[in-house]
Design a protein around this motif. Structure first.
Motif, short mmCIF file in Angstrom:
data_model
loop_
_atom_site.label_atom_id
_atom_site.label_comp_id
_atom_site.label_asym_id
_atom_site.label_seq_id
_atom_site.Cartn_x
_atom_site.Cartn_y
_atom_site.Cartn_z
N LEU A 102 -11.54 -2.46 2.13
CA LEU A 102 -10.65 -1.38 2.60
C LEU A 102 -11.03 -0.02 2.01
O LEU A 102 -10.97 1.00 2.70
N ILE A 103 -11.45 0.00 0.76
CA ILE A 103 -11.75 1.31 0.16
C ILE A 103 -13.02 1.93 0.73
O ILE A 103 -13.28 3.12 0.55
N GLU A 104 -13.80 1.12 1.45
CA GLU A 104 -15.02 1.67 2.08
C GLU A 104 -14.86 1.87 3.58
O GLU A 104 -15.75 2.39 4.25
N LEU A 105 -13.71 1.44 4.13
CA LEU A 105 -13.52 1.47 5.60
C LEU A 105 -13.06 2.87 6.04
O LEU A 105 -12.15 3.44 5.42
N ASP A 106 -13.68 3.40 7.09
CA ASP A 106 -13.21 4.71 7.55
C ASP A 106 -11.97 4.52 8.44
O ASP A 106 -11.71 3.43 8.94
N GLY A 151 -1.90 -11.79 2.51
CA GLY A 151 -2.96 -10.84 2.15
C GLY A 151 -4.31 -11.53 2.19
O GLY A 151 -4.53 -12.53 1.49
N ILE A 152 -5.21 -11.02 3.03
CA ILE A 152 -6.54 -11.62 3.17
C ILE A 152 -7.56 -10.50 3.01
O ILE A 152 -7.45 -9.47 3.67
N PRO A 153 -8.53 -10.68 2.11
CA PRO A 153 -9.49 -9.60 1.91
C PRO A 153 -10.48 -9.45 3.07
O PRO A 153 -10.73 -10.40 3.82
N LEU A 154 -11.03 -8.26 3.20
CA LEU A 154 -12.15 -7.96 4.11
C LEU A 154 -11.81 -8.09 5.59
O LEU A 154 -12.67 -8.44 6.39
#
Ligand SMILES: NC(=O)c1ccc[n+]([C@@H]2O[C@H](COP(=O)([O-])OP(=O)(O)OC[C@H]3O[C@@H](n4cnc5c(N)ncnc54)[C@H](OP(=O)(O)O)[C@@H]3O)[C@@H](O)[C@H]2O)c1
Length: 263
Positions: A102-106, A151-154
């Motif tokens: 999420l921190i890299e997603l635009d 909550g599921i990552p990525l």
């Protein structure tokens, strides 16, 4: 024959879930109007159904295009006189969204699944409901995923999109149930026969250092029966929910995660 003579429209009918639900609806007697944004896979499902003695019409309809959905529903009314069931199984391609932290997603990629999934569900439900209200009868259904509740990552905006569709299911039901229309979601967990599952989960399997087979075993181990659901099992539930036997179910999501997600 729980759906004898019911007129059902399926969106995303060329996909794994849409196709399985179409076949199950047909074997329970429904008259089917199958749609997808590409005609060939929808025609293949319709052909199978017709060869097995069922009734299925195929059309290319972009479920994000209001005019296209509206025109198609009008053609269903012209041919069959009414629409009893609307089933949205559209899956928005998400290879550019999944696998990115999420921190890299635009913001555009984050918003894309939320905007697309809710738009398609809203349009297909609203336009079907307008045809169902005069008959004081109908069922509107949508597939969601366990990402709505855990909550599921990525997975970027995919989880919020699923949660939004579940909220929309409750809101639609609150407004439409007084008009005799039920609105129900189905929330299956991963069904390994569907190709999209590999697409959705492989980046997470890789990120966890697991092979695909190990990943599937891990998912299965979280269910109560220690196995994943089949498409047929999911479609059988869809038939029941779409039928008059389920007249007491509306404004809710049927949890098909076989125990891996608590209610
Ligand atoms: N499979 C599972 O185990 C599972 C479990 C829980 C939830 N879900 C969710 O259920 C939904 C369907 O899953 P699935 O496995 O059946 O996916 P799928 O096999 O990819 O089917 C989705 C279908 O939607 C069509 N589609 C995409 N955009 C469209 C548009 N704008 N208008 C009309 N049709 C469009 C696709 O056509 P093209 O292929 O031509 O693009 C495809 O036929 C997805 O939202 C998925 O996340 C799946």
């Amino acid at each position: 024959m729980m759906l004898k003579d019911k007129v059902a429209v399926i969106y995303g009918a060329g996909g794994a879930i849409g196709g399985a639900v179409a076949r199950a609806f047909a074997s329970d007697g429904a008259m089917l109007f199958l749609t997808g944004h590409e005609l060939a896979p929808v025609e293949a499902v319709a052909k199978d159904i017709v060869s097995a003695g069922g009734s299925a019409d195929a059309a290319d309809v972009d479920a994000l295009d209001e005019q296209a959905v509206d025109r198609h529903l009008q053609s269903v009314i012209d041919k069959a006189g009414r629409v009893d069931i609307s089933f949205n199984a559209v899956g928005i391609p998400d290879t550019t969204i999944l696998g990115v932290p999420l921190i890299e997603l635009d913001v555009e990629h984050f918003s894309l699944p939320i905007a697309s999934y809710t738009r398609s569900y809203f349009l297909t439900a609203r336009l079907a409901a307008r045809r169902m209200v005069p008959n004081k009868s109908g069922v509107i259904m949508r597939v969601t995923a366990s990402h709505s509740r855990t909550g599921i990552p990525l997975v970027g905006g995919y989880g919020p999109a699923q949660a939004a569709m579940e909220a929309l299911t409750r809101g639609l039901s609150a407004e439409l149930a007084p008009h005799g229309i039920r609105v129900v979601g189905l929330r299956p967990q991963a069904m390994p026969e569907s190709a999209t599952i590999k697409e959705a989960f492989e980046p997470r399997a890789e990120a966890s250092g697991m092979t695909w087979e190990q990943w599937l075993k891990m998912l299965a181990s979280r269910t109560h029966p220690r196995r994943l659901m089949t498409l047929e099992e999911m479609a059988n539930v869809a038939v029941f929910v779409a039928s008059d036997k389920a007249s007491g179910i509306t404004g809710t999501i049927v949890n098909l995660t076989m125990g891996s997600l608590d209610d």
